[in-house]
Design an enzyme around this catalytic site. Sequence first.
Site, PDB file in Angstrom:
ATOM      1  N   CYS A 198      -4.063 -20.499 -32.756  1.00  0.00           N
ATOM      2  CA  CYS A 198      -5.286 -19.662 -32.688  1.00  0.00           C
ATOM      3  C   CYS A 198      -5.881 -20.204 -31.490  1.00  0.00           C
ATOM      4  O   CYS A 198      -7.449 -19.003 -31.209  1.00  0.00           O
ATOM      5  CB  CYS A 198      -5.948 -19.913 -33.870  1.00  0.00           C
ATOM      6  SG  CYS A 198      -4.925 -19.618 -35.222  1.00  0.00           S
ATOM      7  N   HIS A 234     -13.439 -17.720 -32.891  1.00  0.00           N
ATOM      8  CA  HIS A 234     -12.255 -17.313 -33.540  1.00  0.00           C
ATOM      9  C   HIS A 234     -12.598 -17.336 -35.118  1.00  0.00           C
ATOM     10  O   HIS A 234     -13.265 -18.058 -36.078  1.00  0.00           O
ATOM     11  CB  HIS A 234     -11.257 -18.708 -33.499  1.00  0.00           C
ATOM     12  CG  HIS A 234      -9.800 -18.567 -34.348  1.00  0.00           C
ATOM     13  ND1 HIS A 234      -8.719 -17.708 -34.137  1.00  0.00           N
ATOM     14  CD2 HIS A 234      -9.485 -19.115 -34.966  1.00  0.00           C
ATOM     15  CE1 HIS A 234      -8.146 -17.724 -35.103  1.00  0.00           C
ATOM     16  NE2 HIS A 234      -8.437 -18.510 -36.011  1.00  0.00           N
ATOM     17  N   ASN A 279      -7.290 -13.372 -39.954  1.00  0.00           N
ATOM     18  CA  ASN A 279      -7.446 -13.635 -39.072  1.00  0.00           C
ATOM     19  C   ASN A 279      -6.301 -13.431 -37.676  1.00  0.00           C
ATOM     20  O   ASN A 279      -4.905 -12.832 -38.016  1.00  0.00           O
ATOM     21  CB  ASN A 279      -6.685 -14.912 -39.202  1.00  0.00           C
ATOM     22  CG  ASN A 279      -6.927 -17.003 -38.194  1.00  0.00           C
ATOM     23  OD1 ASN A 279      -6.342 -16.002 -36.963  1.00  0.00           O
ATOM     24  ND2 ASN A 279      -6.337 -17.899 -39.118  1.00  0.00           N
TER      25      ASN A 279
END
Length: 324
Positions: free
Chosen positions: A114, A251, A281
């Site tokens: 990520c 993020h 996500n």
Amino acid sequence: MTVRAVVAGVGHYLPSRVVENAEFEKTLDTSDEWIRTRSGIERRHFAAEGETTSMMGTEAARAALKDAGMEPSDIDAVIVATSTPDLTFPSVATMVQNALGMSCGFAFDVQAVCAGFIYALSNANAQIVSGQAKRVLVIGAETFSRIMDWEDRSTCVLFGDGAGALVLEARESAGTPQDRGILAVDLNSDGQYKDMLYVDGGVSTTGTSGKLRMQGNALFRQAVQKLAETAETAIGKAGLTDADIDWIVPHQANIRIIEGTAKKLGHSMDQVVVTVQDHGNTSAASIPLAMSVGKARGQIKQGDVCVAEAIGGGLAWGAVVIRW
């Protein structure tokens, strides 16, 4: 004079299939309310059969090039951040390079889960500042739906697919915090936290792609502290203060992490670009997706100072300060 890596264009791509939370109620002991309350996610996009990471990355790249008013032949390098490549090798970046019709330059992938796009931006910045490249396509692209355990309600409802891209261009600047472009980068990692977020497969272990595993509560506790710290460090490196930041572009993992980090940085949610409700996500794709959407909404404007921060498996985390 100082050379800065300036954002010349931004774009994104999302698969056409939209999966609402209610769809998971058919197969899992979960509900729309349970998912929204714990993550802020309302829907996400899933890639269609045959729709690959490189295909999505290519479309995001084309959108960014159009926004920049450039052609693929203007680009010197392609860097793709991904943990879900089409193949073990070659790199997704070389596939994007070929799909764009580029016959020169260089291309490679970066893998920091990520946090991958932050690492890719750092690498692109270094290529530009060192004179290795003048224009770099930086892409985050993921098909996390391909590594989900569809019986694990704690993880499979959180992730989505998509891609985002920036075009960075070398421009001469005065060398002050008022310059446009990347002003500072902070990168970190600590392998002792591996078991908090990992995939239980790989070439040298199982010979399979494996499935995603996560210790959500433990990761949450690490995330807020580390994200705030890396953002503060990057802001300090840039010669700025928290008051100079116009936008936090985090993020997009979990709304509670986003809110917690913003609070630690002393910013209201009105100064945060939030897309987690619509995308879930998307790992390395989430920050460039949010940047592209933020610009399209009219939130991010030229001259605005943005701090982007992310944390992912490794654990790896970091932040970048950019004056748009």
